[in-house]
Design a protein around this motif. Sequence first.
Motif, PDB file in Angstrom:
ATOM      1  N   ALA A  88       0.838  -1.200   0.000  1.00 31.41           N
ATOM      2  CA  ALA A  88       0.000   0.000   0.000  1.00 31.41           C
ATOM      3  C   ALA A  88       0.874   1.251   0.000  1.00 31.41           C
ATOM      4  O   ALA A  88       0.588   2.213  -0.723  1.00 31.41           O
ATOM      5  N   ALA A  89       1.949   1.244   0.783  1.00 30.09           N
ATOM      6  CA  ALA A  89       2.855   2.398   0.817  1.00 30.09           C
ATOM      7  C   ALA A  89       3.485   2.631  -0.552  1.00 30.09           C
ATOM      8  O   ALA A  89       3.642   3.783  -0.985  1.00 30.09           O
ATOM      9  N   ALA A 101       5.851   7.580   3.171  1.00 26.82           N
ATOM     10  CA  ALA A 101       6.737   7.387   4.326  1.00 26.82           C
ATOM     11  C   ALA A 101       5.949   7.365   5.630  1.00 26.82           C
ATOM     12  O   ALA A 101       6.340   6.694   6.587  1.00 26.82           O
ATOM     13  N   LYS A 102       4.827   8.058   5.663  1.00 34.51           N
ATOM     14  CA  LYS A 102       3.993   8.131   6.866  1.00 34.51           C
ATOM     15  C   LYS A 102       2.971   6.992   6.947  1.00 34.51           C
ATOM     16  O   LYS A 102       2.344   6.804   7.988  1.00 34.51           O
ATOM     17  N   TRP A 103       2.792   6.264   5.843  1.00 36.50           N
ATOM     18  CA  TRP A 103       1.736   5.245   5.785  1.00 36.50           C
ATOM     19  C   TRP A 103       1.850   4.170   6.870  1.00 36.50           C
ATOM     20  O   TRP A 103       0.857   3.870   7.529  1.00 36.50           O
ATOM     21  N   PRO A 104       3.026   3.564   7.097  1.00 39.34           N
ATOM     22  CA  PRO A 104       3.094   2.527   8.141  1.00 39.34           C
ATOM     23  C   PRO A 104       2.700   3.037   9.530  1.00 39.34           C
ATOM     24  O   PRO A 104       1.973   2.355  10.260  1.00 39.34           O
ATOM     25  N   ARG A 109      -1.342   3.404  13.926  1.00 42.61           N
ATOM     26  CA  ARG A 109      -2.216   4.247  14.750  1.00 42.61           C
ATOM     27  C   ARG A 109      -3.682   3.828  14.570  1.00 42.61           C
ATOM     28  O   ARG A 109      -4.421   3.696  15.541  1.00 42.61           O
ATOM     29  N   MET A 110      -4.099   3.589  13.344  1.00 34.73           N
ATOM     30  CA  MET A 110      -5.478   3.155  13.096  1.00 34.73           C
ATOM     31  C   MET A 110      -5.744   1.786  13.710  1.00 34.73           C
ATOM     32  O   MET A 110      -6.844   1.522  14.218  1.00 34.73           O
TER      33      MET A 110
END
Length: 164
Positions: A88-89, A101-104, A109-110
Amino acid sequence: MSHDAIVVGALANELVAAHYLARAGRRVLVVPAAPAADDLDTGWVPPRIIADLELARHGFRRFEPDPWLVAALPDGGTLELRRDVSAAAAAVARLSRSDAAKWPAFCERMRRFALLLERLYAAPPPDPLTTDGSELARLLALGIRARRLGRAGLEELLRTVPMS
């Protein structure tokens, strides 16, 4: 014949409610409602309900599409978000390396939010005005779980939950 409870509708949520009422010894009448075309999806079913009602033994299967989201892009292409965080990233990176870069961290967090919300949805709501010791202990345990998100996490949860 009299009933202790009448459940209107015979989709997943209504049948689960009727099952638990009957299991508690109540006489339940289920009155099916005519479903709208988009009511045929059961939606999210808590894992505790799946296990408690032995739904797998009765043929229940979770459908987890992959990709779980496909969005049309203005240029005619698509963004496909897969269950694999790295895949997905990589898809997001085609649009924004910064967001990729923020996706993981976003997914983690979700996941933490979902675990907390799952506990909330699967339990009866606590009475915030109670003086009963066991109910106060449940309320305290809920507060401790929420506090584990940290101040920033809790603020973000409270900001995110009401969003569509």
